[in-house]
Motif scaffolding. Sequence first.
Motif, PDB file in Angstrom:
ATOM      1  N   ALA A  24       7.640  -5.304   9.122  1.00  0.00           N
ATOM      2  CA  ALA A  24       7.365  -6.504   8.334  1.00  0.00           C
ATOM      3  C   ALA A  24       7.942  -6.358   6.930  1.00  0.00           C
ATOM      4  O   ALA A  24       8.555  -7.295   6.390  1.00  0.00           O
ATOM      5  N   ILE A  25       7.791  -5.176   6.324  1.00  0.00           N
ATOM      6  CA  ILE A  25       8.329  -4.939   4.981  1.00  0.00           C
ATOM      7  C   ILE A  25       9.858  -4.975   5.000  1.00  0.00           C
ATOM      8  O   ILE A  25      10.495  -5.544   4.095  1.00  0.00           O
ATOM      9  N   SER A  26      10.455  -4.396   6.045  1.00  0.00           N
ATOM     10  CA  SER A  26      11.922  -4.392   6.137  1.00  0.00           C
ATOM     11  C   SER A  26      12.478  -5.800   6.310  1.00  0.00           C
ATOM     12  O   SER A  26      13.638  -6.061   5.967  1.00  0.00           O
ATOM     13  N   LEU A  27      11.642  -6.703   6.835  1.00  0.00           N
ATOM     14  CA  LEU A  27      12.044  -8.107   6.989  1.00  0.00           C
ATOM     15  C   LEU A  27      11.683  -8.924   5.737  1.00  0.00           C
ATOM     16  O   LEU A  27      11.574 -10.148   5.801  1.00  0.00           O
ATOM     17  N   LYS A  28      11.499  -8.198   4.634  1.00  0.00           N
ATOM     18  CA  LYS A  28      11.291  -8.794   3.310  1.00  0.00           C
ATOM     19  C   LYS A  28       9.912  -9.413   3.104  1.00  0.00           C
ATOM     20  O   LYS A  28       9.741 -10.246   2.217  1.00  0.00           O
ATOM     21  N   LEU A  29       8.921  -8.971   3.885  1.00  0.00           N
ATOM     22  CA  LEU A  29       7.555  -9.428   3.636  1.00  0.00           C
ATOM     23  C   LEU A  29       6.918  -8.434   2.664  1.00  0.00           C
ATOM     24  O   LEU A  29       6.042  -7.637   3.021  1.00  0.00           O
ATOM     25  N   GLU A  30       7.378  -8.464   1.438  1.00  0.00           N
ATOM     26  CA  GLU A  30       6.952  -7.487   0.439  1.00  0.00           C
ATOM     27  C   GLU A  30       5.836  -8.074  -0.409  1.00  0.00           C
ATOM     28  O   GLU A  30       6.027  -8.467  -1.562  1.00  0.00           O
ATOM     29  N   ARG A  31       4.653  -8.087   0.186  1.00  0.00           N
ATOM     30  CA  ARG A  31       3.464  -8.618  -0.485  1.00  0.00           C
ATOM     31  C   ARG A  31       2.450  -7.509  -0.715  1.00  0.00           C
ATOM     32  O   ARG A  31       2.447  -6.484  -0.035  1.00  0.00           O
ATOM     33  N   SER A  32       1.547  -7.757  -1.650  1.00  0.00           N
ATOM     34  CA  SER A  32       0.511  -6.773  -1.962  1.00  0.00           C
ATOM     35  C   SER A  32      -0.358  -6.460  -0.756  1.00  0.00           C
ATOM     36  O   SER A  32      -0.681  -5.294  -0.489  1.00  0.00           O
ATOM     37  N   ASP A  33      -0.733  -7.495   0.015  1.00  0.00           N
ATOM     38  CA  ASP A  33      -1.627  -7.251   1.146  1.00  0.00           C
ATOM     39  C   ASP A  33      -0.949  -6.464   2.258  1.00  0.00           C
ATOM     40  O   ASP A  33      -1.605  -5.712   2.981  1.00  0.00           O
ATOM     41  N   VAL A  34       0.401  -6.598   2.390  1.00  0.00           N
ATOM     42  CA  VAL A  34       1.116  -5.845   3.423  1.00  0.00           C
ATOM     43  C   VAL A  34       1.159  -4.363   3.056  1.00  0.00           C
ATOM     44  O   VAL A  34       0.876  -3.489   3.890  1.00  0.00           O
ATOM     45  N   TYR A  35       1.506  -4.069   1.801  1.00  0.00           N
ATOM     46  CA  TYR A  35       1.524  -2.659   1.374  1.00  0.00           C
ATOM     47  C   TYR A  35       0.104  -2.070   1.401  1.00  0.00           C
ATOM     48  O   TYR A  35      -0.087  -0.895   1.729  1.00  0.00           O
ATOM     49  N   THR A  36      -0.881  -2.886   1.075  1.00  0.00           N
ATOM     50  CA  THR A  36      -2.267  -2.400   1.142  1.00  0.00           C
ATOM     51  C   THR A  36      -2.648  -2.067   2.575  1.00  0.00           C
ATOM     52  O   THR A  36      -3.291  -1.031   2.833  1.00  0.00           O
ATOM     53  N   ALA A  37      -2.241  -2.920   3.511  1.00  0.00           N
ATOM     54  CA  ALA A  37      -2.556  -2.668   4.923  1.00  0.00           C
ATOM     55  C   ALA A  37      -1.899  -1.377   5.403  1.00  0.00           C
ATOM     56  O   ALA A  37      -2.533  -0.564   6.083  1.00  0.00           O
ATOM     57  N   ARG A  38      -0.624  -1.180   5.041  1.00  0.00           N
ATOM     58  CA  ARG A  38       0.024   0.061   5.475  1.00  0.00           C
ATOM     59  C   ARG A  38      -0.580   1.263   4.756  1.00  0.00           C
ATOM     60  O   ARG A  38      -0.747   2.344   5.351  1.00  0.00           O
ATOM     61  N   GLY A  39      -0.952   1.088   3.487  1.00  0.00           N
ATOM     62  CA  GLY A  39      -1.615   2.179   2.769  1.00  0.00           C
ATOM     63  C   GLY A  39      -2.913   2.584   3.435  1.00  0.00           C
ATOM     64  O   GLY A  39      -3.220   3.777   3.570  1.00  0.00           O
ATOM     65  N   ASN A  40      -3.690   1.601   3.894  1.00  0.00           N
ATOM     66  CA  ASN A  40      -4.943   1.905   4.596  1.00  0.00           C
ATOM     67  C   ASN A  40      -4.680   2.625   5.915  1.00  0.00           C
ATOM     68  O   ASN A  40      -5.466   3.494   6.322  1.00  0.00           O
ATOM     69  N   ALA A  41      -3.574   2.251   6.584  1.00  0.00           N
ATOM     70  CA  ALA A  41      -3.229   2.930   7.838  1.00  0.00           C
ATOM     71  C   ALA A  41      -2.845   4.383   7.565  1.00  0.00           C
ATOM     72  O   ALA A  41      -3.245   5.300   8.304  1.00  0.00           O
ATOM     73  N   TYR A  42      -2.067   4.612   6.502  1.00  0.00           N
ATOM     74  CA  TYR A  42      -1.742   5.992   6.126  1.00  0.00           C
ATOM     75  C   TYR A  42      -3.013   6.757   5.742  1.00  0.00           C
ATOM     76  O   TYR A  42      -3.161   7.946   6.058  1.00  0.00           O
ATOM     77  N   LEU A  43      -3.932   6.095   5.054  1.00  0.00           N
ATOM     78  CA  LEU A  43      -5.192   6.727   4.654  1.00  0.00           C
ATOM     79  C   LEU A  43      -5.980   7.165   5.877  1.00  0.00           C
ATOM     80  O   LEU A  43      -6.489   8.291   5.941  1.00  0.00           O
ATOM     81  N   ALA A  44      -6.069   6.286   6.868  1.00  0.00           N
ATOM     82  CA  ALA A  44      -6.798   6.620   8.095  1.00  0.00           C
ATOM     83  C   ALA A  44      -6.113   7.741   8.867  1.00  0.00           C
ATOM     84  O   ALA A  44      -6.764   8.478   9.613  1.00  0.00           O
ATOM     85  N   SER A  45      -4.798   7.880   8.679  1.00  0.00           N
ATOM     86  CA  SER A  45      -4.035   8.937   9.352  1.00  0.00           C
ATOM     87  C   SER A  45      -3.979  10.218   8.524  1.00  0.00           C
ATOM     88  O   SER A  45      -3.289  11.169   8.897  1.00  0.00           O
ATOM     89  N   HIS A  46      -4.678  10.225   7.363  1.00  0.00           N
ATOM     90  CA  HIS A  46      -4.739  11.378   6.463  1.00  0.00           C
ATOM     91  C   HIS A  46      -3.397  11.716   5.840  1.00  0.00           C
ATOM     92  O   HIS A  46      -3.181  12.854   5.400  1.00  0.00           O
ATOM     93  N   ASP A  47      -2.479  10.740   5.792  1.00  0.00           N
ATOM     94  CA  ASP A  47      -1.214  10.931   5.091  1.00  0.00           C
ATOM     95  C   ASP A  47      -1.400  10.355   3.679  1.00  0.00           C
ATOM     96  O   ASP A  47      -0.944   9.256   3.349  1.00  0.00           O
ATOM     97  N   TYR A  48      -2.084  11.149   2.836  1.00  0.00           N
ATOM     98  CA  TYR A  48      -2.564  10.631   1.562  1.00  0.00           C
ATOM     99  C   TYR A  48      -1.456  10.349   0.554  1.00  0.00           C
ATOM    100  O   TYR A  48      -1.564   9.395  -0.234  1.00  0.00           O
ATOM    101  N   ALA A  49      -0.387  11.134   0.565  1.00  0.00           N
ATOM    102  CA  ALA A  49       0.697  10.912  -0.387  1.00  0.00           C
ATOM    103  C   ALA A  49       1.354   9.551  -0.143  1.00  0.00           C
ATOM    104  O   ALA A  49       1.598   8.781  -1.085  1.00  0.00           O
ATOM    105  N   LYS A  50       1.650   9.242   1.121  1.00  0.00           N
ATOM    106  CA  LYS A  50       2.254   7.944   1.438  1.00  0.00           C
ATOM    107  C   LYS A  50       1.271   6.813   1.153  1.00  0.00           C
ATOM    108  O   LYS A  50       1.675   5.721   0.724  1.00  0.00           O
TER     109      LYS A  50
END
Length: 577
Positions: free
Chosen positions: A130-156
Motif C-alpha cells: 500500500a505504501i509503495s502504491l503511494k498510500l503514504e498516510r499516518s494511519d498506514v505507517y501506524t498500522a505497519r508500525g503496530n504490526a512490527y511491534l507485535a512481531s517484536h521488530d522494535y527498530a522498524k
Amino acid sequence: MFNLRRNRAPIFTVLALSALLAPARAADAKADKKKSQAAYQQGVLADQTGNRTEAVAAYTAAIAADASNGDAWRARGSDYLAAGDKVKALADFEKAIEVQSSGAENYFARGEFLAGSGQTARAIPDFTTAISLKLERSDVYTARGNAYLASHDYAKAIDDFTIAIKLRLDNPEPYKGRGLARVATGQYRDAVDDFTLSISRKSDYQSVYVERAVAQSGIADYGRSLEDLNEAVRLKADDVRAWRIRGAVKERLHDDDGALADYTEAMRLDPADVRIYLSRGAVYARQGKFEDSLRDREKAVELDPKNPNVYVARGSSYHLLGQHEKGLQDRTTAIVLDPNSALGYTARGNALYLLGRYDEAVADLRHAEQLDPANAQIKGLEAQAEEQIRKAMADSMAKEAKPDTVSIVQPGSPVTVSTPDTPEIKIPPPPLPPPPQITPVEPATEASRAEIKPEESKPAQLEAKPAVPAIPGGQALAFHSHARQLVSEGHFEEAIEQFTEALKIEPAMPLAYNGRGYAHFRLRQYTEAIADFDQAIKLNPAYENAYLNRGAARKAAGDKAGGDADLAKAREISAGK
C-alpha cells in the motif's frame, strides 16, 4: 427448391453471428460502470448514517452492475468485518485486490484485517505494498508500525511510528505505538515523553495512562505511576490490568494493604486470572498470613495446573508453614513440567536445603547453574550449600571433643560466660533463602509490554518470553548482616528493627527469626523471643540452634519442662548429624 437452399446460408450465418454476439452484448449490459458507481455512492452514504444493512445491499448492487468495482468489494468487506463475518470480509478484500491490483486501499484493508486476526507476518507485506502504491498516510505507517511491534521488530516499529507522527502531528496513535516500542527496548524516559504527547492529543486516552504508568515504573517513579493508574481506574473502573498493575505499584511503595485491596478488586473483575492470585499470595506471605497465601496459590494451581511457576509459588507457602516435604514435592512437580527450568532446580535446591539434605541441594543447584550459567545468584546459593556440607563434616569430626557444659555466647564477643544447664545462644551462618515467587508473564498479546512485578520478584524488562527473576535473598541478607553487627555491639533494639526489615523482604528466613529472638532474649523479652524461635523451628524443624535458644528462653521465662524438652530435641538433632 434451388433458390430456397441457396438462400439458407445467409440466414444461418446471421443466426450464428447473433449467437456469438449475444454474450458480448450481455456482458456490456452487466458492466454498467455508471450504475455501479452510483450504487457504490449510495452505500457510502448509508455507511455514513450508520445503516450497514442498506450499505451492504448498495455495494452488492454496485458489484452486480460492475464486478470490477474494487471499491465496492472493499467497502462491502469492511461492513462484513464490522458485522463480525470474517469469512465474507476476507473474501471481499481478496476479490478487491484481484479485480483492482493497483488499488492501494485494497491492500491496506486486507492488511488491517490480517493484523487484527493476529497474522502480522502476512499483514506487513500488504501495508508495504500500500505504501509503495503511494498510500503514504499516518494511519498506514501506524498500522505497519503496530504490526512490527507485535512481531517484536522494535527498530522498524519506531521508524514507522516516527514517519506517522511527521505526517500527522495530531494523531495520538503513533505516539502510543512508539512509546510501547521504546518500553520494549528499555527506553523508559523517551517512552514517558511519547505517552505524554499521546495524552496531550487525547486527554481521556485511558489505556495510555496505564502504559505511561508502566514506563514510569521503569525509571522507579512510582509516585507518578500511581497517579496515572488512579486516573486510568477513574476513566475505566473495570480495567483489570489497571487494578492489577496498581496493586504492584503499591507494593513498590510499601503499601501492602492497598496492594491487597487492588488485587482483590482485580480478582473480582476476573476471577480466572492466575497472575492476580500469585500476586496477592505474595503479599499475604510477606505479611505473615501464610494460610491466606497458601489458599491463593492453591487456587492458582487449580486454574493453571500445567504451569510450573504456580507449583514453585505454592511450594514456598508450604515451606513458610513448615511443611517442607510438600514444598519439595511441588518443586519436583515444577521440574517435571519444565525440565529445562533453572528456576525449578534452584527452588528445589532450596527445598532440599531446608530439609538438611545438603548434598542433594548442591546437585540441584549445580544443574540450575548449567541451565543458567550467567546467574550469579545460583552460584552464591550453591556456595552456601557447600559450606553447610563442610560445616557438617567439621562438626562430625569435632563431636567427640565437645564439652558437656554449654554457655551463652554473645555474638561478636570473645568472652564466654560458663553457666550450668544453659544452652548456647548464637546466630548461625546464613542458610539459603527460599526461591522467589513468580508472577506469570503477559499473554502473547502483551508479550512486548513491561509489567510491574510484585515485590517478591525482579521488575520485568521487556521480552517475548519469561525471564527468571532474581532471588531476593541478597537484600534480606544485607539487613541480616547489619543486624548481626548491631547485636555484637549490644544494640539489641536497633538489631530487632534490622531483622524485621529482613523478614519483610524474605518471610521464610529462619536465620532472621532466630537472630531476632536472640535480641529479644537479651532484652529479657522472653515472650517475643519464644515466638520468634517458634517460627524459626516451624520453617526448619531440624534447626538445632533454634531449639537450644528456645530452651534457654523458656527456662528464663519459668518453663523448665519446656526448656528441658527443647534441649533434649537439640541433642537428638545433633546426634543424628
